[in-house]
Design a protein around this motif. Structure first.
Motif, PDB file in Angstrom:
ATOM      1  N   THR A 303      72.818 -42.806  -2.966  1.00  0.00           N
ATOM      2  CA  THR A 303      71.716 -42.042  -2.532  1.00  0.00           C
ATOM      3  C   THR A 303      71.816 -40.361  -2.377  1.00  0.00           C
ATOM      4  O   THR A 303      71.208 -39.478  -3.045  1.00  0.00           O
ATOM      5  CB  THR A 303      71.222 -42.503  -1.209  1.00  0.00           C
ATOM      6  N   VAL A 304      73.249 -40.159  -1.787  1.00  0.00           N
ATOM      7  CA  VAL A 304      73.505 -38.721  -1.690  1.00  0.00           C
ATOM      8  C   VAL A 304      74.262 -38.167  -2.878  1.00  0.00           C
ATOM      9  O   VAL A 304      73.808 -37.055  -3.393  1.00  0.00           O
ATOM     10  CB  VAL A 304      74.569 -38.621  -0.564  1.00  0.00           C
ATOM     11  N   LEU A 305      75.029 -38.732  -3.646  1.00  0.00           N
ATOM     12  CA  LEU A 305      75.844 -38.512  -4.802  1.00  0.00           C
ATOM     13  C   LEU A 305      75.119 -38.919  -6.157  1.00  0.00           C
ATOM     14  O   LEU A 305      75.476 -37.972  -7.169  1.00  0.00           O
ATOM     15  CB  LEU A 305      77.164 -39.112  -4.936  1.00  0.00           C
ATOM     16  N   GLY A 306      73.936 -39.365  -6.197  1.00  0.00           N
ATOM     17  CA  GLY A 306      73.339 -39.640  -7.304  1.00  0.00           C
ATOM     18  C   GLY A 306      74.397 -40.662  -8.299  1.00  0.00           C
ATOM     19  O   GLY A 306      74.105 -40.536  -9.503  1.00  0.00           O
ATOM     20  N   TRP A 307      75.168 -41.400  -7.690  1.00  0.00           N
ATOM     21  CA  TRP A 307      76.061 -42.339  -8.230  1.00  0.00           C
ATOM     22  C   TRP A 307      75.551 -43.689  -8.707  1.00  0.00           C
ATOM     23  O   TRP A 307      74.822 -44.310  -7.725  1.00  0.00           O
ATOM     24  CB  TRP A 307      77.228 -42.695  -7.621  1.00  0.00           C
ATOM     25  N   SER A 308      75.940 -44.329  -9.749  1.00  0.00           N
ATOM     26  CA  SER A 308      75.560 -45.559  -9.857  1.00  0.00           C
ATOM     27  C   SER A 308      76.650 -46.259 -10.803  1.00  0.00           C
ATOM     28  O   SER A 308      77.132 -45.680 -11.781  1.00  0.00           O
ATOM     29  CB  SER A 308      74.366 -45.803 -10.638  1.00  0.00           C
ATOM     30  N   PRO A 309      77.187 -47.383 -10.495  1.00  0.00           N
ATOM     31  CA  PRO A 309      77.843 -47.948 -11.309  1.00  0.00           C
ATOM     32  C   PRO A 309      77.587 -48.870 -12.500  1.00  0.00           C
ATOM     33  O   PRO A 309      76.429 -49.043 -12.659  1.00  0.00           O
ATOM     34  CB  PRO A 309      78.598 -49.319 -10.453  1.00  0.00           C
ATOM     35  N   ARG A 310      78.539 -49.090 -13.764  1.00  0.00           N
ATOM     36  CA  ARG A 310      78.269 -49.664 -14.981  1.00  0.00           C
ATOM     37  C   ARG A 310      78.154 -51.055 -14.520  1.00  0.00           C
ATOM     38  O   ARG A 310      78.725 -51.541 -13.609  1.00  0.00           O
ATOM     39  CB  ARG A 310      79.050 -49.424 -15.791  1.00  0.00           C
ATOM     40  N   ASP A 311      77.556 -52.017 -15.422  1.00  0.00           N
ATOM     41  CA  ASP A 311      77.939 -53.358 -15.436  1.00  0.00           C
ATOM     42  C   ASP A 311      79.148 -54.108 -15.216  1.00  0.00           C
ATOM     43  O   ASP A 311      80.060 -53.588 -16.080  1.00  0.00           O
ATOM     44  CB  ASP A 311      77.370 -54.053 -16.869  1.00  0.00           C
ATOM     45  N   PRO A 312      79.457 -54.498 -13.975  1.00  0.00           N
ATOM     46  CA  PRO A 312      80.919 -55.049 -13.508  1.00  0.00           C
ATOM     47  C   PRO A 312      81.363 -56.031 -14.732  1.00  0.00           C
ATOM     48  O   PRO A 312      82.595 -56.115 -14.809  1.00  0.00           O
ATOM     49  CB  PRO A 312      80.585 -55.606 -12.387  1.00  0.00           C
ATOM     50  N   GLN A 313      80.618 -56.381 -15.613  1.00  0.00           N
ATOM     51  CA  GLN A 313      81.213 -57.522 -16.556  1.00  0.00           C
ATOM     52  C   GLN A 313      81.827 -56.707 -17.610  1.00  0.00           C
ATOM     53  O   GLN A 313      82.874 -56.965 -18.109  1.00  0.00           O
ATOM     54  CB  GLN A 313      80.229 -58.450 -17.083  1.00  0.00           C
ATOM     55  N   LYS A 314      81.092 -55.623 -17.940  1.00  0.00           N
ATOM     56  CA  LYS A 314      81.752 -54.754 -19.020  1.00  0.00           C
ATOM     57  C   LYS A 314      83.022 -54.156 -18.732  1.00  0.00           C
ATOM     58  O   LYS A 314      84.103 -54.018 -19.444  1.00  0.00           O
ATOM     59  CB  LYS A 314      80.605 -53.588 -19.463  1.00  0.00           C
ATOM     60  N   THR A 315      83.279 -53.777 -17.351  1.00  0.00           N
ATOM     61  CA  THR A 315      84.449 -53.366 -16.656  1.00  0.00           C
ATOM     62  C   THR A 315      85.586 -54.471 -16.964  1.00  0.00           C
ATOM     63  O   THR A 315      86.752 -54.127 -17.136  1.00  0.00           O
ATOM     64  CB  THR A 315      84.169 -52.965 -15.142  1.00  0.00           C
ATOM     65  N   LEU A 316      85.347 -55.557 -16.618  1.00  0.00           N
ATOM     66  CA  LEU A 316      86.443 -56.682 -16.787  1.00  0.00           C
ATOM     67  C   LEU A 316      86.648 -56.966 -18.153  1.00  0.00           C
ATOM     68  O   LEU A 316      87.965 -57.003 -18.551  1.00  0.00           O
ATOM     69  CB  LEU A 316      85.474 -58.095 -16.406  1.00  0.00           C
ATOM     70  N   VAL A 317      85.546 -56.832 -19.269  1.00  0.00           N
ATOM     71  CA  VAL A 317      85.978 -56.981 -20.558  1.00  0.00           C
ATOM     72  C   VAL A 317      86.926 -55.724 -21.070  1.00  0.00           C
ATOM     73  O   VAL A 317      87.989 -55.933 -21.802  1.00  0.00           O
ATOM     74  CB  VAL A 317      84.766 -56.724 -21.521  1.00  0.00           C
ATOM     75  N   ASP A 318      86.574 -54.481 -20.558  1.00  0.00           N
ATOM     76  CA  ASP A 318      87.150 -53.340 -20.946  1.00  0.00           C
ATOM     77  C   ASP A 318      88.645 -53.268 -20.272  1.00  0.00           C
ATOM     78  O   ASP A 318      89.693 -52.908 -21.078  1.00  0.00           O
ATOM     79  CB  ASP A 318      86.564 -52.215 -20.545  1.00  0.00           C
ATOM     80  N   THR A 319      88.961 -54.082 -19.113  1.00  0.00           N
ATOM     81  CA  THR A 319      90.364 -54.116 -18.539  1.00  0.00           C
ATOM     82  C   THR A 319      91.045 -54.971 -19.347  1.00  0.00           C
ATOM     83  O   THR A 319      92.189 -54.831 -19.696  1.00  0.00           O
ATOM     84  CB  THR A 319      89.963 -54.593 -17.072  1.00  0.00           C
TER      85      THR A 319
END
Length: 337
Positions: A303-319
């Motif tokens: 809400t305050v920072l205008g932040w949003s995370p990406r698809d968490p499964q994509k994060t696991l694949v990239d890791t």
């Protein structure tokens, strides 16, 4: 555009933050204990120094408008408790005071969700206003030191010197060259986790956490903390997602959720794993932490920072892909289906 000082710029979060700041046209000064030629090659001004040395911090901060304080060490070893206290608590006090003396007026401090968002109960979703679970944190030197460092940082939030705390949960994603955050994923890929702990966790992409840090410099409310997490999962569900991302079969053996288990768990699992012919790396502190629930709500950051995370499964694949590409783990027939 602004000129910013970054401590910990050669680390996992700090490195991605530096990349983001450069991409947005800012000048970056990195306080480093070594030469760090990879940072210099990207146009970063590298200043030799240490967060425990006020003079070197003041020198590096000269001409900077803001500080991103990311320096730290991740360790679960009880014998590192004093080093963690000095680096995190004393280092934060010294660094922020020196930067204020040098004319910096705004600070974004890299804390951790573990200073507030951990509970015995799976139904509890942590928020920034929760009471600190000090009874739990006192058992884990890393989180204890980060709690008191965060308090020291926010106590320095005064008129003319704004301090904002950003509190990411477990950081995953590419580029963890020091193995500070992705070690559990490596152990999973090498089948060195033979059992499924009874707790739950949250994680967030390090690249998204870096973007939240950058946004907090501009939009964060002074004196506030911002929790960052992409998803809350039981450890079993996390392992199932890792299995899909990597092709490595997840462990199936559950561990009981009992206080005494964590104290003797490493010894018990060692014996069982030896009988099963498995090579494992289990320590009592990790087992203890995995009995609890590290769930959180990131609404304030969104809400305050205008932040949003990406698809968490994509994060696991990239890791997983990054660990394999860098040769940290080697695929083998024994580790896949």
């Amino acid at each position: 555009m602004a000129r910013y000082l970054v401590t910990g710029g050669a680390g996992f979060l700090g490195g991605h933050l530096v990349e983001s700041l450069l991409a947005h046209g800012h000048d970056v000064v990195a306080l480093c204990r070594g030469e760090e030629p990879s940072l210099a090659a990207r146009g970063v001004t590298v200043r030799r120094g240490d967060v425990l040395d006020a003079a070197s911090v003041r020198d590096a901060a000269a001409g900077c408008q803001g500080l991103f304080h990311c320096a730290g060490k991740v360790s679960r070893k009880p014998e590192d408790a004093e080093e963690l206290r000095r680096l995190h608590v004393e280092g934060t006090k010294i660094t922020l005071d020196a930067c204020k003396d040098a004319g910096i007026t705004r600070v974004v401090y890299a804390s951790t969700s573990g200073t507030v968002a951990v509970s015995e109960y799976p139904a509890h979703i942590g928020s920034e206003e929760d009471e600190t679970p000090i009874a739990l944190l006192s058992r884990w030197p890393y989180y204890r030191s980060k709690l008191f460092a965060e308090r020291a940082a926010l106590e320095r939030n005064t008129e003319g010197f704004s301090v904002v705390s950003v509190n990411p949960t477990l950081l995953l994603g590419p580029g963890d060259t020091r193995g500070s955050s992705t070690e559990d994923v490596r152990l999973f890929l090498e089948r060195k986790i033979p059992a499924v702990p009874a707790g739950g966790l949250s994680f967030v992409d390090v690249r998204d956490a870096a973007e939240a840090m950058r946004a907090a410099m501009d939009r964060g409310e002074p004196g506030q903390r911002y929790l960052l997490g992409a998803i809350n999962l039981t450890v079993r569900a996390f392992f199932e997602r890792l299995e899909r991302a990597s092709g490595v079969k997840a462990p199936w053996l559950p561990t009981p959720r009992a206080p005494l288990f964590a104290r003797r768990g490493a010894e018990i699992l060692g014996r069982v794993s030896s009988q099963l012919g498995l090579d494992v790396s289990v320590d009592p502190v990790s087992l203890d932490m995995a009995q609890y629930f590290w769930y959180l709500d990131s609404t304030r950051a969104e809400t305050v920072l205008g932040w949003s995370p990406r698809d968490p499964q994509k994060t696991l694949v990239d890791t997983v892909d990054d660990l394999r590409a860098r040769g940290i783990v080697w695929p083998s027939p024994a580790s896949t289906r």
